[in-house]
Write an enzyme that holds these catalytic residues in place. Sequence first.
Site, PDB file in Angstrom:
ATOM      1  N   ASN A 264       0.815  -1.223   0.000  1.00 25.06           N
ATOM      2  CA  ASN A 264       0.000   0.000   0.000  1.00 25.06           C
ATOM      3  C   ASN A 264       0.848   1.272   0.000  1.00 25.06           C
ATOM      4  O   ASN A 264       0.350   2.363   0.249  1.00 25.06           O
ATOM      5  CB  ASN A 264      -0.938   0.002   1.220  1.00 25.06           C
ATOM      6  CG  ASN A 264      -0.167  -0.003   2.536  1.00 25.06           C
ATOM      7  OD1 ASN A 264       1.056  -0.013   2.536  1.00 25.06           O
ATOM      8  ND2 ASN A 264      -0.875   0.002   3.653  1.00 25.06           N
TER       9      ASN A 264
ATOM     10  N   GLU B 128       1.464   4.297   7.426  1.00 16.70           N
ATOM     11  CA  GLU B 128       0.378   3.817   6.581  1.00 16.70           C
ATOM     12  C   GLU B 128      -0.279   4.977   5.822  1.00 16.70           C
ATOM     13  O   GLU B 128      -0.114   6.142   6.192  1.00 16.70           O
ATOM     14  CB  GLU B 128      -0.680   3.135   7.464  1.00 16.70           C
ATOM     15  CG  GLU B 128      -0.152   1.948   8.273  1.00 16.70           C
ATOM     16  CD  GLU B 128       0.022   0.685   7.434  1.00 16.70           C
ATOM     17  OE1 GLU B 128       0.312   0.781   6.227  1.00 16.70           O
ATOM     18  OE2 GLU B 128      -0.134  -0.406   8.001  1.00 16.70           O
TER      19      GLU B 128
END
Length: 241
Positions: A136, A143
């Site tokens: 990702n 994140e």
Amino acid sequence: MRVLVVENYDEMSKKAASMVASQVILKPDSILGLATGDTPLGLYKELIRLYREQLVSFKEVKSFNLDEYLGLSKDNEQSYHYYMMENLFKHIDMNLENINIPDGMAENIEEECIRYEKKIAEACGIDMQVLGIGTNGHIGFNEPDIKFEAETHLVNLDEETIEVNSRFFQSIGEVPTQALSMGIKTIMHSKKVILLAYGIGKADAIAKTIRGKITPDLPASILQLHRDVTIIMDKAAASKL
Ligand code: GLP
């Protein structure tokens, strides 16, 4: 950004190891930033080989790891402490006092993050930071939706990350849902960055990192603004460039 596309994992690892070893040969008391995961395993094997052949010594090197799972002790086989000891530190001449990894068992996590960040600053920052990349686009455990100004902090892991990393655990339920990670600001302050990627699974994230918009949705894209980044990848990881 320097982008090197190599034939395979082995070549990626050897190129990265030459860069890290050169850094240490030129500056024996280098501050290295280190990563975990499958990607740097070949790099660490190669560094061990170079050490055994007496081509490089890590006696004066200090290291700071990117991240650690919350709640895993140093002797837990899934912890990044354990990984680093097994895959690198116990095979080379690093002084154990010079090894730094966030403490996932610290009583006060906020204080631990401040302590870690301060220790990096006291060492005058990281000379060379090794990075992998998540599917990702995460770097360390930063994140998507990260704040670019973040320093070392507690993060909630993405569902995608938990799923991808569950391969190292008995079951997905055992994967910690939180971790301590250097922030993007910490990483961006490193003097040099080497990002490694291999396999088709990383192709999307790599294409967005290099050619996409700079956005917190794809944390590695911020590296476009770093002055000294080398990305080394195999052909599969480069296939969407
Ligand atoms: C992990 C780590 C990252 C690593 C990434 C990729 O979750 N926190 O530092 O770069 O995921 O891992 P791998 O190299 O196994 O694909």
